[in-house]
Design a protein around this motif. Structure first.
Motif, PDB file in Angstrom:
ATOM      1  N   GLN A 150      -5.673  16.877  10.708  1.00 32.93           N
ATOM      2  CA  GLN A 150      -5.247  15.495  10.793  1.00 32.93           C
ATOM      3  C   GLN A 150      -6.236  14.668  11.604  1.00 32.93           C
ATOM      4  O   GLN A 150      -6.793  15.136  12.586  1.00 32.93           O
ATOM      5  N   TRP A 163      -7.421   1.055   5.342  1.00 28.45           N
ATOM      6  CA  TRP A 163      -6.073   1.577   5.583  1.00 28.45           C
ATOM      7  C   TRP A 163      -5.081   1.019   4.576  1.00 28.45           C
ATOM      8  O   TRP A 163      -4.177   1.718   4.119  1.00 28.45           O
ATOM      9  N   ILE A 166      -5.670   3.002   1.479  1.00 25.22           N
ATOM     10  CA  ILE A 166      -5.127   4.354   1.612  1.00 25.22           C
ATOM     11  C   ILE A 166      -3.622   4.343   1.367  1.00 25.22           C
ATOM     12  O   ILE A 166      -3.086   5.180   0.631  1.00 25.22           O
ATOM     13  N   THR A 228      -4.409  13.915  -2.558  1.00 28.15           N
ATOM     14  CA  THR A 228      -3.384  14.671  -1.846  1.00 28.15           C
ATOM     15  C   THR A 228      -2.495  15.408  -2.834  1.00 28.15           C
ATOM     16  O   THR A 228      -2.520  15.126  -4.047  1.00 28.15           O
ATOM     17  N   ALA A 259      -9.772   9.681   1.946  1.00 31.25           N
ATOM     18  CA  ALA A 259      -8.583  10.071   2.703  1.00 31.25           C
ATOM     19  C   ALA A 259      -7.880  11.196   1.956  1.00 31.25           C
ATOM     20  O   ALA A 259      -7.687  11.114   0.741  1.00 31.25           O
ATOM     21  N   PHE A 285     -10.989  11.176   6.421  1.00 30.91           N
ATOM     22  CA  PHE A 285      -9.798  11.135   7.260  1.00 30.91           C
ATOM     23  C   PHE A 285      -8.705  12.021   6.673  1.00 30.91           C
ATOM     24  O   PHE A 285      -8.426  11.968   5.476  1.00 30.91           O
ATOM     25  N   VAL A 287      -4.890  12.480   6.536  1.00 29.82           N
ATOM     26  CA  VAL A 287      -3.705  11.649   6.750  1.00 29.82           C
ATOM     27  C   VAL A 287      -2.474  12.522   6.920  1.00 29.82           C
ATOM     28  O   VAL A 287      -2.235  13.454   6.141  1.00 29.82           O
ATOM     29  N   ASP A 288      -1.684  12.202   7.938  1.00 33.69           N
ATOM     30  CA  ASP A 288      -0.392  12.847   8.127  1.00 33.69           C
ATOM     31  C   ASP A 288       0.570  12.254   7.103  1.00 33.69           C
ATOM     32  O   ASP A 288       0.972  11.089   7.211  1.00 33.69           O
ATOM     33  N   SER A 292       4.526   7.371   6.860  1.00 32.19           N
ATOM     34  CA  SER A 292       4.458   6.587   5.635  1.00 32.19           C
ATOM     35  C   SER A 292       4.974   5.164   5.876  1.00 32.19           C
ATOM     36  O   SER A 292       6.102   4.983   6.293  1.00 32.19           O
ATOM     37  N   PRO A 294       0.660   4.977   6.244  1.00 36.76           N
ATOM     38  CA  PRO A 294      -0.220   5.155   7.395  1.00 36.76           C
ATOM     39  C   PRO A 294      -0.553   3.809   8.019  1.00 36.76           C
ATOM     40  O   PRO A 294      -0.677   2.809   7.325  1.00 36.76           O
ATOM     41  N   ARG A 297      -5.609   2.514  12.837  1.00 37.59           N
ATOM     42  CA  ARG A 297      -5.794   3.089  14.178  1.00 37.59           C
ATOM     43  C   ARG A 297      -6.520   2.095  15.058  1.00 37.59           C
ATOM     44  O   ARG A 297      -7.326   1.348  14.623  1.00 37.59           O
TER      45      ARG A 297
END
Length: 297
Positions: A150, A163, A166, A228, A259, A285, A287-288, A292, A294, A297
């Motif tokens: 992560q 972001w 993403i 993912t 990502a 990156f 992503v966790d 949800s 994301p 940062r």
């Protein structure tokens, strides 16, 4: 004891080999090294025409992809603790499956598996192995260090626009989860520029590179590759994977970064992959997916 029943004590179970059903790419070698570092015994059943030559030379058995009888005989003789499907293969023609499996499964079952898309095909392979009493394992448990961690993985961080892209890409892939489509999408600004189909991620990125020559994408800045696992995807048979070539293709397509789902995406040659991203100014990156959408940062 059944053909693939577990040994009766913990020591015997630890000594029973992990068998790799190995196709192409560098991933089988990486998994072998990870298992050997753990002191696990490994046997390799390599698929002819798919496994790299070096891997085929050291394999315990090299067979045609559809040679089900030899594969099953070897697995029964080896008594593995678990079996792992690793590396890339392409779908054989249905008639090849008919000839190879007709002694075991009826033609209606085979036709159903072949007609159910790639997810159904791979799931069918797992079901066949499990019906024979074997345990099918996954890389996520056997070698978790090969998965994307992560957070920011290189020197470049996503900006606020990235972001947003993403988040949009994750939403698109989540919405497509019930359907047998790819695991990746390219988002350029507010455009869904491409969704991965049967051609794979690299070919999708080449498509985006061609689209850059057209008026719509040419006017957009950057873009993000999002990759993912699908919702409730069986990671034992089809785990999302990226590597150095993915970064090179993403850069050629004019993207700003990549990502991936942390803990659910394999990164082949992770140090080289990060180096290629840094060298080309792309972010990378993990992503966790529990977060949800994301947040920047």
């Amino acid at each position: 004891m059944s053909a693939a029943a577990a040994p009766s004590d913990d020591k015997a179970a630890a000594e029973a080999p992990v068998v790799l059903l190995a196709g192409g790419s560098a991933l089988p070698e990486l998994l072998i090294a990870a298992l050997e570092r753990r002191g696990r015994a490994v046997k390799i059943l390599a698929f002819r025409g798919f496994a790299a030559r070096a891997l085929a030379r050291r394999a315990d058995l090299v067979i045609d992809l559809i040679d089900y009888k030899r594969a099953l005989a070897a697995l029964k003789a080896w008594q593995p603790s678990e079996i792992v499907l690793v590396g890339t293969v392409t779908r054989p023609k249905p008639i090849a499956f008919m000839g190879a499996l007709s002694a075991y499964r009826n033609r209606e079952e085979i036709a159903a598996i072949l007609g159910s898309g790639d997810d159904g095909l791979l799931g069918g392979v797992v079901r066949v192995l499990e019906e024979e009493g074997f345990t099918v394992g996954g890389i996520d448990r056997l070698a978790p260090e090969l998965l994307a961690p992560q957070g920011q993985l290189g020197a470049v961080a996503p900006d606020s626009e990235s972001w947003s892209s993403i988040a949009r890409g994750l939403a698109v892939l989540d919405a497509l989860s019930p359907f047998d489509v790819g695991q990746a999408a390219v988002i350029c600004a507010h455009w869904v520029a491409a969704i991965e189909g049967p051609e794979g991620t690299d070919a999708m990125l080449r498509r985006v590179q061609r689209l850059r020559r057209g008026p719509r994408l040419r006017a957009t800045h950057g873009g993000v590759l999002v990759k993912t696992a699908k919702r409730e995807q069986d990671l034992r048979v089809d785990m999302p994977t990226i590597g150095p070539k993915t970064v090179i293709r993403a850069a050629a397509a004019g993207l700003q970064g990549i990502a991936v789902g942390a803990g659910t995406t394999l990164i082949v040659e992770i140090e080289r992959t990060i180096h290629e991203a840094d060298r080309r100014g792309l972010f990378l990156f993990g992503v966790d997916l529990a977060e949800s959408p994301p947040q920047s940062r």
